[in-house]
Design an enzyme around this catalytic site. Sequence first.
Site, mmCIF file in Angstrom:
data_model
loop_
_atom_site.group_PDB
_atom_site.id
_atom_site.type_symbol
_atom_site.label_atom_id
_atom_site.label_comp_id
_atom_site.label_asym_id
_atom_site.label_seq_id
_atom_site.Cartn_x
_atom_site.Cartn_y
_atom_site.Cartn_z
ATOM 1 N N ASP A 88 0.890 -1.157 0.000
ATOM 2 C CA ASP A 88 0.000 0.000 0.000
ATOM 3 C C ASP A 88 0.932 1.212 0.000
ATOM 4 O OD1 ASP A 88 -1.534 2.153 0.613
ATOM 5 O OD2 ASP A 88 -2.807 1.096 2.057
ATOM 6 N N LYS A 142 4.201 10.948 -17.147
ATOM 7 C CA LYS A 142 3.483 12.215 -17.161
ATOM 8 C C LYS A 142 2.102 12.043 -16.528
ATOM 9 C CE LYS A 142 0.944 13.414 -20.916
ATOM 10 N NZ LYS A 142 -0.250 12.674 -21.269
ATOM 11 N N LYS A 176 9.449 6.966 -30.004
ATOM 12 C CA LYS A 176 8.995 6.555 -31.345
ATOM 13 C C LYS A 176 10.159 6.648 -32.338
ATOM 14 C CE LYS A 176 4.238 8.110 -30.527
ATOM 15 N NZ LYS A 176 3.149 7.223 -30.849
ATOM 16 N N HIS A 234 4.042 16.201 -25.639
ATOM 17 C CA HIS A 234 4.360 15.570 -26.922
ATOM 18 C C HIS A 234 4.608 16.581 -28.064
ATOM 19 C CE1 HIS A 234 3.111 12.224 -24.619
ATOM 20 N NE2 HIS A 234 1.824 12.263 -24.884
ATOM 21 N N LYS A 340 -6.474 9.076 -37.488
ATOM 22 C CA LYS A 340 -5.344 9.085 -36.557
ATOM 23 C C LYS A 340 -4.093 9.400 -37.374
ATOM 24 C CE LYS A 340 -2.849 7.294 -32.899
ATOM 25 N NZ LYS A 340 -2.777 7.999 -31.656
HETATM 26 C C1 BG6 Z 1 -1.092 10.360 -24.018
HETATM 27 C C2 BG6 Z 1 -2.327 11.183 -23.749
HETATM 28 O O1 BG6 Z 1 0.028 10.924 -23.424
HETATM 29 O O2 BG6 Z 1 -0.886 10.259 -25.428
HETATM 30 C C3 BG6 Z 1 -3.535 10.565 -24.418
HETATM 31 O O3 BG6 Z 1 -2.548 11.270 -22.346
HETATM 32 C C4 BG6 Z 1 -3.262 10.385 -25.908
HETATM 33 O O4 BG6 Z 1 -4.685 11.375 -24.231
HETATM 34 C C5 BG6 Z 1 -1.950 9.633 -26.132
HETATM 35 O O5 BG6 Z 1 -4.362 9.670 -26.457
HETATM 36 C C6 BG6 Z 1 -1.586 9.629 -27.609
HETATM 37 O O6 BG6 Z 1 -0.487 8.798 -27.822
HETATM 38 P P1 BG6 Z 1 -0.220 8.158 -29.254
HETATM 39 O O7 BG6 Z 1 1.097 7.468 -29.119
HETATM 40 O O8 BG6 Z 1 -1.357 7.213 -29.507
HETATM 41 O O9 BG6 Z 1 -0.206 9.288 -30.237
#
Ligand code: BG6
Length: 485
Positions: A88, A142, A176, A234, A340
């Site tokens: 815990d 994060k 990446k 990011h 995406k």
């Molecule tokens: C995370 C965010 O850090 O990155 C998310 O908290 C987001 O909200 C994600 O969806 C996106 O990561 P990726 O690698 O799928 O672009």
Amino acid sequence: MSSNIDLVIFGARGDLAKRKLLPALYQLDKAGLLPDSTRVAAVARENIDTVEFIKHTSELFKDLYDKDKWDEKAWTRFSRRLHYIKVDFSQKKEFAGLKQWVVDKRTMIYYLATPPSLFGSICKHLDDAGCVTPTSRIVLEKPIGHDLQSSEQVNGAVGQYFDERNIYRIDHYLGKETVQNLLALRFANRMINSQWDNSCIDHVQITAAETVGIEGRWSYYDKVGQLRDMVQNHLLQLLCMVAMEPPSSLKADEIRAEKVKLLRALRPICEDKVEDHAVRGQYSAGWISGSPVVGYMEEEGCESDSSNNETYVALKVHIDNWRWAGVPFYLRTGKRMQDKVTQVVIVYKDNPHSLFPETEGEANNKLVIRLQPNEGIELEMVSKKQSLKERLKTEKRTLNLDFFDSSGESRIADAYERLLLEVMKGDQWLFVSRDEIEASWHWCDRLLASWRDKKVATKPYSAGSWGPSRAEILIENDNRSWQEE
Ligand code: BG6
């Protein structure tokens, strides 16, 4: 890499451990990259034992990997490394159980896949229990704070027990392949780096568009928003990799120092500029890939009648230094967008004088650096159209550097595999320094204050679109347009 390394994952029953950390460690082991003696302690509050934990993990992996790709031998080897320890995190005395597992002469890596509010107390309890030695490393997920002040508190609390050289702050974008390739692309190619400035580049676009919504995290996300969730970390890290000055070597300190300089050169978006330089959006119901999706306010877990939280951000950013004077960087990111896509597009300037009327007024050269889908780099060029009938007609062609084809690997490693490997090697080049975190919060805080003081409301956009129309205006005002597929 030293072979005396063990890993302790706090929050081992959570989503991140299940989806990313345990699979990444398994893949590293399968590829022969984990030292033979490395042990992995999974730490969480649940009252289960190692046998049960291993059983759950094997079920999880069997769901994750295709049956025909399941490698029983690799799994058996990996599962022998796993130990479950019930702790815990709020109870100091419970860390004694972990201490029994820790071997003083080995390098311990503590991975905190827990809410950041626990970072300080976990570090303290680790130290009190005698689990921290000068070689111990700590990995932080994060968000590190929600503004400059709170990030200073988190960094300060962790810094009491761990030296900065042993703190690894994760931004998974740095794991990446394409992001790392930016360094090679920029600094190993004279042709590219000699033209990487305001004399040749018209502007840069950075897009991180997602089709997912807020994935059941409404109450968390509503306090955070897309600027803190995606831009502060990011997108600004991507911006750094694209725009920083060449480091004098590839050592972690050199790369990180250049990123800090870049972040400090970002022009603040003040109140008088905020309407023209920054757009906030929030998705309403719409369609994605032929299926209906609800709006932000109808998402599961929504607890209010109204919310001014942004799920989309578009920004026009200036970097106040010699290289980038006059070159705007357009950044955008949003949830529930049409596709995406994560990419950087470098749009080069038009020729000073045009010999080919059909190409006049448009950018002839674009460099597209795509992180997902289909990691790779494309260079758009103009070439003569093969034809006897036409005298000298041109057409746009694309030079393509497809990572997947050229790698010879059957899969591209997940970002967490690379990041865990670098922590084990003790190399911080893909991790964010305290100075970087604080410089990026400093800049984001200014923008958040401008939005707050100007009472900037979010603009609606339909799920499945490319964001609010105001974001089109932001870039069209400069006679430019967003680069969609
Ligand atoms: C995370 C965010 O850090 O990155 C998310 O908290 C987001 O909200 C994600 O969806 C996106 O990561 P990726 O690698 O799928 O672009």
